[in-house]
Design a protein around this motif. Structure first.
Motif, PDB file in Angstrom:
ATOM      1  N   THR A  41       0.765   9.038  49.086  1.00 27.41           N
ATOM      2  CA  THR A  41       1.973   9.365  48.508  1.00 27.41           C
ATOM      3  C   THR A  41       1.992   8.552  47.062  1.00 27.41           C
ATOM      4  O   THR A  41       1.516   7.472  46.868  1.00 27.41           O
ATOM      5  N   TYR A  42       2.317   9.594  46.188  1.00 22.89           N
ATOM      6  CA  TYR A  42       2.200   9.083  44.592  1.00 22.89           C
ATOM      7  C   TYR A  42       3.393   8.058  44.335  1.00 22.89           C
ATOM      8  O   TYR A  42       4.501   8.398  44.842  1.00 22.89           O
ATOM      9  N   ASP A  43       3.138   6.772  43.785  1.00 21.71           N
ATOM     10  CA  ASP A  43       4.420   6.086  43.474  1.00 21.71           C
ATOM     11  C   ASP A  43       5.176   6.528  42.536  1.00 21.71           C
ATOM     12  O   ASP A  43       6.236   6.181  42.439  1.00 21.71           O
ATOM     13  N   THR A  44       4.322   7.023  41.306  1.00 18.23           N
ATOM     14  CA  THR A  44       5.328   7.221  40.044  1.00 18.23           C
ATOM     15  C   THR A  44       6.185   8.439  40.276  1.00 18.23           C
ATOM     16  O   THR A  44       6.141   9.633  40.645  1.00 18.23           O
ATOM     17  N   GLY A  45       7.738   7.801  39.925  1.00 10.83           N
ATOM     18  CA  GLY A  45       8.731   8.777  39.690  1.00 10.83           C
ATOM     19  C   GLY A  45       8.827   9.171  38.418  1.00 10.83           C
ATOM     20  O   GLY A  45       9.768   8.482  37.722  1.00 10.83           O
ATOM     21  N   ALA A  46       8.536  10.210  37.707  1.00 10.82           N
ATOM     22  CA  ALA A  46       8.559  10.556  36.443  1.00 10.82           C
ATOM     23  C   ALA A  46      10.016  11.001  36.057  1.00 10.82           C
ATOM     24  O   ALA A  46      10.208  12.119  35.554  1.00 10.82           O
ATOM     25  N   TYR A  47      10.987  10.120  36.051  1.00 10.53           N
ATOM     26  CA  TYR A  47      12.391  10.369  35.786  1.00 10.53           C
ATOM     27  C   TYR A  47      12.978   9.099  35.432  1.00 10.53           C
ATOM     28  O   TYR A  47      12.740   7.999  35.965  1.00 10.53           O
ATOM     29  N   HIS A  48      13.829   9.250  34.284  1.00 12.87           N
ATOM     30  CA  HIS A  48      14.369   7.960  33.770  1.00 12.87           C
ATOM     31  C   HIS A  48      15.783   8.280  33.989  1.00 12.87           C
ATOM     32  O   HIS A  48      16.369   9.007  33.517  1.00 12.87           O
ATOM     33  N   ASN A 188       1.091   1.122  34.769  1.00 11.79           N
ATOM     34  CA  ASN A 188       0.303   0.820  35.731  1.00 11.79           C
ATOM     35  C   ASN A 188       0.518   1.580  37.159  1.00 11.79           C
ATOM     36  O   ASN A 188      -0.615   1.875  37.588  1.00 11.79           O
ATOM     37  N   SER A 189       1.700   2.344  37.303  1.00  8.73           N
ATOM     38  CA  SER A 189       1.803   3.376  38.457  1.00  8.73           C
ATOM     39  C   SER A 189       1.313   4.532  37.935  1.00  8.73           C
ATOM     40  O   SER A 189       0.662   5.315  38.999  1.00  8.73           O
ATOM     41  N   ASN A 190       1.248   4.964  36.936  1.00 13.82           N
ATOM     42  CA  ASN A 190       0.604   6.270  36.603  1.00 13.82           C
ATOM     43  C   ASN A 190      -0.966   6.109  36.788  1.00 13.82           C
ATOM     44  O   ASN A 190      -1.722   6.921  37.316  1.00 13.82           O
ATOM     45  N   PHE A 191      -1.386   4.902  36.441  1.00 16.99           N
ATOM     46  CA  PHE A 191      -2.992   4.705  36.330  1.00 16.99           C
ATOM     47  C   PHE A 191      -3.397   4.794  37.822  1.00 16.99           C
ATOM     48  O   PHE A 191      -4.207   5.279  38.504  1.00 16.99           O
ATOM     49  N   LYS A 192      -2.278   4.151  38.584  1.00 16.62           N
ATOM     50  CA  LYS A 192      -2.701   3.809  40.147  1.00 16.62           C
ATOM     51  C   LYS A 192      -2.610   5.192  40.917  1.00 16.62           C
ATOM     52  O   LYS A 192      -3.439   5.546  41.722  1.00 16.62           O
ATOM     53  N   VAL A 768       1.833  12.067  34.068  1.00 15.41           N
ATOM     54  CA  VAL A 768       1.380  11.381  32.818  1.00 15.41           C
ATOM     55  C   VAL A 768       1.754  11.951  31.757  1.00 15.41           C
ATOM     56  O   VAL A 768       2.422  11.196  30.765  1.00 15.41           O
ATOM     57  N   ILE A 769       2.016  13.211  31.657  1.00 16.53           N
ATOM     58  CA  ILE A 769       2.587  14.047  30.550  1.00 16.53           C
ATOM     59  C   ILE A 769       4.042  13.974  30.485  1.00 16.53           C
ATOM     60  O   ILE A 769       4.656  13.530  29.473  1.00 16.53           O
ATOM     61  N   ASP A 770       5.040  13.791  31.681  1.00 13.96           N
ATOM     62  CA  ASP A 770       6.315  13.490  31.731  1.00 13.96           C
ATOM     63  C   ASP A 770       6.487  11.967  31.107  1.00 13.96           C
ATOM     64  O   ASP A 770       7.432  11.807  30.459  1.00 13.96           O
ATOM     65  N   THR A 771       5.507  11.167  31.675  1.00 11.32           N
ATOM     66  CA  THR A 771       5.787   9.597  31.429  1.00 11.32           C
ATOM     67  C   THR A 771       5.479   9.694  29.747  1.00 11.32           C
ATOM     68  O   THR A 771       6.460   8.832  29.110  1.00 11.32           O
ATOM     69  N   ALA A 772       4.639  10.273  29.203  1.00 13.02           N
ATOM     70  CA  ALA A 772       4.203   9.837  27.816  1.00 13.02           C
ATOM     71  C   ALA A 772       5.301  10.556  26.777  1.00 13.02           C
ATOM     72  O   ALA A 772       5.850  10.153  25.962  1.00 13.02           O
ATOM     73  N   VAL A 773       5.861  11.940  27.030  1.00  8.62           N
ATOM     74  CA  VAL A 773       6.546  12.642  26.323  1.00  8.62           C
ATOM     75  C   VAL A 773       8.043  12.279  27.021  1.00  8.62           C
ATOM     76  O   VAL A 773       8.854  12.208  25.951  1.00  8.62           O
ATOM     77  N   ASP A 774       8.421  13.102  28.001  1.00  7.30           N
ATOM     78  CA  ASP A 774       9.802  12.789  28.389  1.00  7.30           C
ATOM     79  C   ASP A 774      10.494  11.599  28.764  1.00  7.30           C
ATOM     80  O   ASP A 774      11.714  11.164  28.067  1.00  7.30           O
ATOM     81  N   ILE A 775       9.466  10.476  29.070  1.00  5.88           N
ATOM     82  CA  ILE A 775      10.125   9.126  29.238  1.00  5.88           C
ATOM     83  C   ILE A 775       9.825   8.278  28.045  1.00  5.88           C
ATOM     84  O   ILE A 775      10.813   7.906  27.401  1.00  5.88           O
ATOM     85  N   PHE A 776       8.639   8.025  27.797  1.00  5.02           N
ATOM     86  CA  PHE A 776       8.355   7.137  26.616  1.00  5.02           C
ATOM     87  C   PHE A 776       8.854   7.758  25.332  1.00  5.02           C
ATOM     88  O   PHE A 776       9.666   6.993  24.725  1.00  5.02           O
ATOM     89  N   LEU A 777       8.434   8.858  24.728  1.00  2.00           N
ATOM     90  CA  LEU A 777       8.906   9.404  23.674  1.00  2.00           C
ATOM     91  C   LEU A 777      10.349   9.685  23.617  1.00  2.00           C
ATOM     92  O   LEU A 777      10.827   9.501  22.359  1.00  2.00           O
TER      93      LEU A 777
END
Length: 852
Positions: A41-48, A188-192, A768-777
């Protein structure tokens, strides 16, 4: 990464080649259980979820929509990316039209930046010249109290609005800092997840390959059980004609035994009936004689008994037998012939036919040993080839290289993340200073309102106002001064962040959410003027492959396999690596060459058939069944002896008591005894005879035709086995072949489904895309920055009315140098009223040397 999925494409190609075999008949094969592809199971929940501040974000989004309601300018972005912007005259007009809201707002901001410091400078110079409220003299008005209250209220409201703006700006500033501090965990979750993605893919591929053994084991199991499988199928097809024929023969053997039993019953029953009826006739004759003697007694001549005796005398003729079995023909000749037929055990012969036919699976096993060993060798070679090609692919090397790059990237991020936090601290401190500027102004305004309101004395003259009130007025003027000093600096920051953050939201975040940004990226020849599809050109070196950013992102968002998402079937020619159809065709060819000879099966030999013919000519059809049935249908006696005895006893009771009555009752009891001892056994013998005769009649009906039909059915079934079984065997062999190949089709279908949805599921890439664009940016930076300028800009704008109201209000709080004094009688209480006017009744101008 791409090479490791070569094997997946290989397996998919297996499915396409195997499916090219079009069987005549495709039975549903047994369902194979391949289990579940191992996946973590992937840990990252790309939702903020921004929380309470999300309300502010929505307000800012609504404001930006009012400023910029136009749709995403895809054409302009494409031209800009292709460096063709400006080639057409209308491009600048379209750009201005799209950005008109930002341009107007930025222009107003620039006007604010330019004018407010200039106005502040002029205002200060004007006040230094005792103008613009700089003169420390207050003219008295009747509505002075109302004006003071209104100015104080308006200033307080403006200060509250500024305070709300400061709180919004501070909340956005703190929210961004908090998210940056917590971003390390998300990174770190994304890298994991990416490491899990790389580490699990080989194990998933190995699992797919290993499950070939499940298919092979099932196929080998069916091959090892070729007797129960193929032999049983052949047996079932032949059994549709063979079994009914043997069943009919076996039924006829049973009919022979039943016929013998029936003939024996007829013979015994007839003998019993003949002897019984003779004895019964003698006894009834004797009873009639005794009754006649009794009725001839003188007692019957009496008037009371004469009629009764006559009735009894007239009924004596009924005491006689009714059925005559002495004339029935015998069945001894038929019984003798049946006994001759039974000297041969037809049932045993039929059972031998059953046994021979049931040995069909064993015959199949014995006659397919060599071919099955060849098929097993082919299946083993398929598995070894899959393993060989799996090991030949450089999957591990590619994954190891990707893991090295991923580890290096993670180390780089970890090394520079403290620097990011440090710069974010500087940003946070700068934004905090901007907020503190407004807080300082608000402090002066609130202190001014507090001191002015609390220290104001309506009975004090402008020149005698208290220290607290005067201090309140000074605070207000200090707030005005700092407003002129800080407002233009604040507006510069607002304009810069507004133009930047607003355009990021409208040109990046919103198009990313509705995928218009991907449509721009997927524009042919956009990123490379020689490539129609940029992503396909990068991955496959073939820009003509229809691979788009939007499709890849959508598939990865749905957690599909990377094989499906990236269309890796265009990367390798799997047909050159392994052609599974060659092996399946070989398997099919070997199965088709299976030859099975069933001529050794003998269903019923000639002895058995002759036995059946002897049965049909046994003569049971010549028995005179009508003569038997005629006598059987009669009663034993003409009258029911029990009824006759009861009637006799009843009539004896009508006679006078005496010897005659007792004699008649004795005769009645004698008749009952004859019925119980002789008539009842005869009736039982007649019942047995009736059943046997009717059985013989049914059996003999068209007996010759029945026997010939049985023999014909047996001959037809034997002919099918001897001459036409090869067609049945070929048909069932094809079905068997389709079943074996069906296992491989199940395997390839399962592989295709697993590749599409489970193997190397690329959800981490979309994350990763969601984290970089949707969440971070967008969620962290753009929303926070936009909320910051929204709060800061609103506060800066409301500084203008606050300045006006503060200047106006300070006049009512500060101690004046001079004041207007009027005589009450002359001015009718107009102006400021003071009880001690030092005897001066005319308006005089007094001055004070008190300085502010």
């Amino acid at each position: 990464m791409a090479v490791e999925l070569c094997l997946l494409l290989l397996l998919l190609f297996c499915g396409s080649t195997i499916s090219e075999v079009q069987p005549i008949y495709k039975p549903p094969p047994g369902t194979l259980d391949f289990g579940f592809v191992p996946a973590k199971t992937y840990d990252t929940g790309a939702y903020h979820e921004p929380g309470a501040i999300g309300i502010l974000f929505k307000i800012v989004h609504a404001f930006l929509y009012l400023v910029q309601p136009n749709t995403f300018p895809q054409d302009l972005i494409r031209k800009l990316a292709q460096q063709q912007f400006g080639n057409t005259q209308g491009d600048y007009q379209k750009a201005i039209y799209y950005e008109i809201g930002f341009i107007v707002s930025a222009a107003l901001g620039l006007l604010f930046i330019l004018l407010l410091p200039l106005v502040g400078l002029c205002f200060c110079m004007c006040r230094c010249c005792d103008n613009c409220g700089g003169e420390m003299h207050q003219r008295q008005k009747k509505n002075a109290d109302c004006q003071r209250s209104c100015f104080a209220t308006f200033l307080f409201v403006a200060s509250l609005i500024i305070s709300v703006g400061v709180l919004c700006a501070y909340a956005a500033n703190q929210h961004l800092t908090n998210q940056v501090r917590g971003a390390k965990k998300l990174v770190n979750s994304n890298f994991k997840d990416l490491k899990i993605f790389l580490n699990d893919t080989p194990a998933q591929i190995d699992y797919l390959v290993s499950q070939y053994n499940t298919t092979k084991d099932k196929a080998l199991s069916d091959l090892n059980n070729v007797g129960p499988v193929l032999g049983t199928r052949v047996q079932e097809q032949l059994g549709k004609e063979v079994r009914p024929a043997l069943d009919a023969a076996l039924t006829m053997a049973g009919a022979i035994r039943e016929t013998k039993e029936a003939l024996e019953n007829v013979s015994v029953s007839v003998e019993v009936l003949q002897e019984g009826t003779e004895r019964l006739h003698a006894n009834l004759t004797e009873v009639k004689m005794h009754l006649s003697n009794t009725l001839n007694d003188s007692a019957c001549s009496a008037a009371q008994a004469a009629s009764t005796c006559n009735i009894i005398r007239n009924s004596l003729a009924q005491l006689n037998i009714n059925a005559n079995f002495s004339g029935l023909p015998g069945v001894s000749s038929q019984l003798a012939k049946i006994n001759d037929v039974l000297k041969i055990d037809l049932s045993s012969l039929v059972q031998k036919g059953y046994a021979a036919f049931n040995d069909t699976p064993d015959l199949v096993v014995n006659q397919t040993r060599n071919i099955l060993s060849d098929i097993k060798s082919v299946l083993e070679s398929i598995g070894s080839n899959i393993t060989t090609f799996t090991r030949a692919l450089p999957v591990q090397k590619i994954l190891a290289d990707l893991m090295v790059h991923l580890t290096q990237s993670e180390a780089y991020v970890q090394d520079y993340f403290p620097l990011v936090e440090q710069y974010d601290f500087y940003r946070w401190l700068g934004c905090l200073i901007l907020c503190c500027m407004l807080v300082l102004i608000l402090v002066f305004y609130y202190l001014g309102l507090l001191c002015g309101t609390c220290g104001y004395d309506k009975h004090a003259s402008p020149t005698t106002r208290g220290c607290i009130s005067n201090t309140g007025g000074n605070f207000l003027m200090a707030g005005v001064g700092f407003s002129f000093l800080f407002s233009w600096v604040l507006m510069i920051v607002v304009v810069l962040t507004f133009v930047t953050g607003g355009n990021v939201e409208k040109l990046v975040c919103e198009p990313f959410e509705d995928k218009n940004l991907f449509k721009v990226l997927d524009t042919p020849y956009l990123l490379n003027k020689h490539w129609k599809n940029y992503l396909a050109g990068v991955i496959f070196k073939n820009p003509n492959v229809n691979l788009t950013f939007e499709k890849v992102y959508s598939d990865c968002k749905e957690n599909k396999g990377i094989y499906t998402s990236l269309h890796l079937e265009h990367l390798f020619n799997i047909n050159e690596l392994l052609n599974i159809s060659m092996y399946t065709e070989d398997v099919a060819l070997k199965i088709e060459h299976i030859q099975i000879n069933l001529s050794k099966i003998i269903l019923l030999d000639e002895i058995g058939k002759e036995n059946l013919l002897n049965f049909s000519s046994s003569g049971i059809d010549g028995i005179d069944f009508s003569a038997y049935l005629t006598e059987i249908n009669k009663s034993v006696t003409k009258v029911d002896l029990l009824s006759f005895a009861n009637d006799l006893e009843a009539r004896a009771d009508q006679l006078p008591k005496g010897a005659l009555e007792n004699a008649l009752k004795g005769h009645a009891n004698n008749i009952r005894m004859i019925h119980n001892q002789q008539v009842v056994p005869l009736e039982q013998a007649m019942s047995t005879l009736n059943q046997s005769i009717r059985l013989l009649k049914r059996t003999s009906s068209e007996l010759m035709v029945k026997v010939k039909n049985v023999i014909s059915a047996v001959n037809a079934a034997q002919d099918l086995i001897n001459n036409n079984a090869s067609q049945v065997i070929v048909q069932e062999t094809k079905k068997y072949m389709d079943t074996i190949i069906g296992y491989f089709e199940q395997y390839t279908e399962w592989v295709k489904e697993s590749i599409s949805m489970e193997v190397a599921a690329c959800k981490p890439i979309a994350n990763v895309i969601d984290t970089a664009v949707d969440i971070f940016l967008c969620s962290y930076i753009a929303d926070s920055v936009n909320t910051f300028w929204f709060g800061l800009g609103g506060s800066s704008i409301f500084l203008i009315p606050a300045i006006i109201f503060a200047v106006k209000l300070s006049k009512y709080y500060r101690r004046m140098d001079t004041e207007d004094v009027y005589d009450d009688t002359e001015n009718g209480n107009n102006g400021y009223h003071k009880e001690n006017l030092y005897g001066i009744h005319n308006p005089v101008f007094t001055s004070s040397v008190e300085q502010w």
